[in-house]
Scaffold this motif. Structure first.
Motif, PDB file in Angstrom:
ATOM      1  N   PRO A 259      17.829 -21.347 -18.925  1.00  0.00           N
ATOM      2  CA  PRO A 259      18.395 -20.164 -19.597  1.00  0.00           C
ATOM      3  C   PRO A 259      17.361 -19.059 -19.734  1.00  0.00           C
ATOM      4  N   ARG A 260      17.820 -17.841 -19.613  1.00  0.00           N
ATOM      5  CA  ARG A 260      16.921 -16.693 -19.696  1.00  0.00           C
ATOM      6  C   ARG A 260      16.165 -16.696 -21.023  1.00  0.00           C
ATOM      7  N   GLY A 261      14.872 -16.423 -20.915  1.00  0.00           N
ATOM      8  CA  GLY A 261      14.049 -16.355 -22.115  1.00  0.00           C
ATOM      9  C   GLY A 261      13.468 -17.687 -22.541  1.00  0.00           C
ATOM     10  N   ARG A 262      13.805 -18.757 -21.822  1.00  0.00           N
ATOM     11  CA  ARG A 262      13.286 -20.077 -22.179  1.00  0.00           C
ATOM     12  C   ARG A 262      12.380 -20.592 -21.068  1.00  0.00           C
ATOM     13  N   LEU A 263      11.425 -21.415 -21.448  1.00  0.00           N
ATOM     14  CA  LEU A 263      10.496 -22.018 -20.505  1.00  0.00           C
ATOM     15  C   LEU A 263      10.691 -23.523 -20.528  1.00  0.00           C
TER      16      LEU A 263
END
Length: 302
Positions: free
Chosen positions: A251-255
């Protein structure tokens, strides 16, 4: 024993890439590949021959058009090129300069090592050997043949090509990424050089992205690996040369480190990896294993 040259398989692969690139751009210069033979000649009469022999052996010999410095020559009366050489190292496997007394060096590969007797250090003979010393040098030479100004996209495409050649898993897609314009470049000629070098793999019938995703979904469910953090409904498939890389995007913004990544080959074999391994590097080994499982057919002539 000498460690100044790349190991034979790497040297041969890089030689073949440079030869293929020269043919692709229509250059009359540069190295060339013949069956079990690498050739290189320059306008100044520097050049060399690389001969592959049974048993994983090879001979790299040639000459420069200028006299070598005294520190490179070594012994009085000229270097003893063949001191301690094996009995299979004889005239038929030497560069033709040996017949006219113009040989400047002779290196041979045996039992996994390069040997050079009293031949000079390869750096003194660099003008007579293609730029195979480092992968970065090969990339620079190839990109220089194609464009006045390099780009990240071109550098990456050429670097992937060199890596694939070193693994012996070059496909037409890999080369076409470097030379996309068939009207401008001789793609078939380039592929012929790589094929003669034994570095290409056949392109088999591809499985579809849906088939690859279904294969991974079944694999995960059979092993009870499904979780809310890895929803199977979000599986995505990206095409690589001999199959698919299947994964659930982060998901965008997650690593996410160590997130599952699956590779499904066109022959149906599935491999489970993770995002901790660079996909570009893992894919090379994946392709190599595919090649071992699916060797090209052998033509029985006569």
């Amino acid at each position: 024993m000498t460690a100044e040259l790349p190991e034979l398989a790497v040297l041969w692969a890089r030689w073949a890439v440079l030869a293929a690139a020269a043919v692709a751009v229509g250059s009359g210069r540069g190295p060339r590949i013949l069956p079990s033979l690498g050739l290189f000649e320059t306008p100044l009469d520097d050049g060399s021959t690389l001969v592959l022999l049974p048993g994983g052996r090879a001979v790299l010999s040639g000459g420069t058009h200028t006299d070598l410095p005294l520190e490179a020559v070594g012994s009085r009366g000229g270097p003893k090129f063949f001191a301690g050489a094996p009995d299979w190292l004889s005239d038929p496997v030497l560069d033709t300069r040996a017949m006219s007394g113009r040989l400047s060096f002779c290196y041979w590969w045996d039992a996994g090592h390069w040997f050079r007797a009293e031949s000079p250090h390869p750096e003194y003979c660099a003008a007579a050997i293609p730029g195979v010393w480092e992968r970065a040098a090969v990339v620079d030479i190839v990109t220089g043949l194609i464009a006045k100004r390099s780009s990240r996209e071109l550098d990456d495409a050429v670097d992937h090509w060199v890596s694939a050649a070193e693994f012996g898993v070059v496909t037409s897609d890999v080369v076409e990424r470097v030379f996309p314009d068939r009207d401008r470049y001789d793609l078939d000629g380039a592929l012929s050089q790589l094929s003669l070098a034994g570095l290409t793999i056949p392109v088999s019938e591809e499985i579809s992205a849906d088939e690859a995703i279904d294969r991974v979904r079944e694999h995960i469910r059979e092993r009870g690996l499904e979780s809310s953090r890895y929803p199977l409904s979000q599986l995505r498939a990206d095409r690589i040369s001999v199959g698919w890389m299947v994964y659930v995007p982060v998901p965008r913004g997650r690593l996410a480190i160590g997130r599952s990544v699956f590779y499904v080959a066109d022959d149906g074999v599935l491999e489970h990896s993770s995002s901790s391994f660079a996909p570009s590097q893992y894919a090379l080994g994946f392709e190599q294993r595919y090649r071992h499982r699916n060797p090209p057919p052998v033509d029985n002539v006569g």
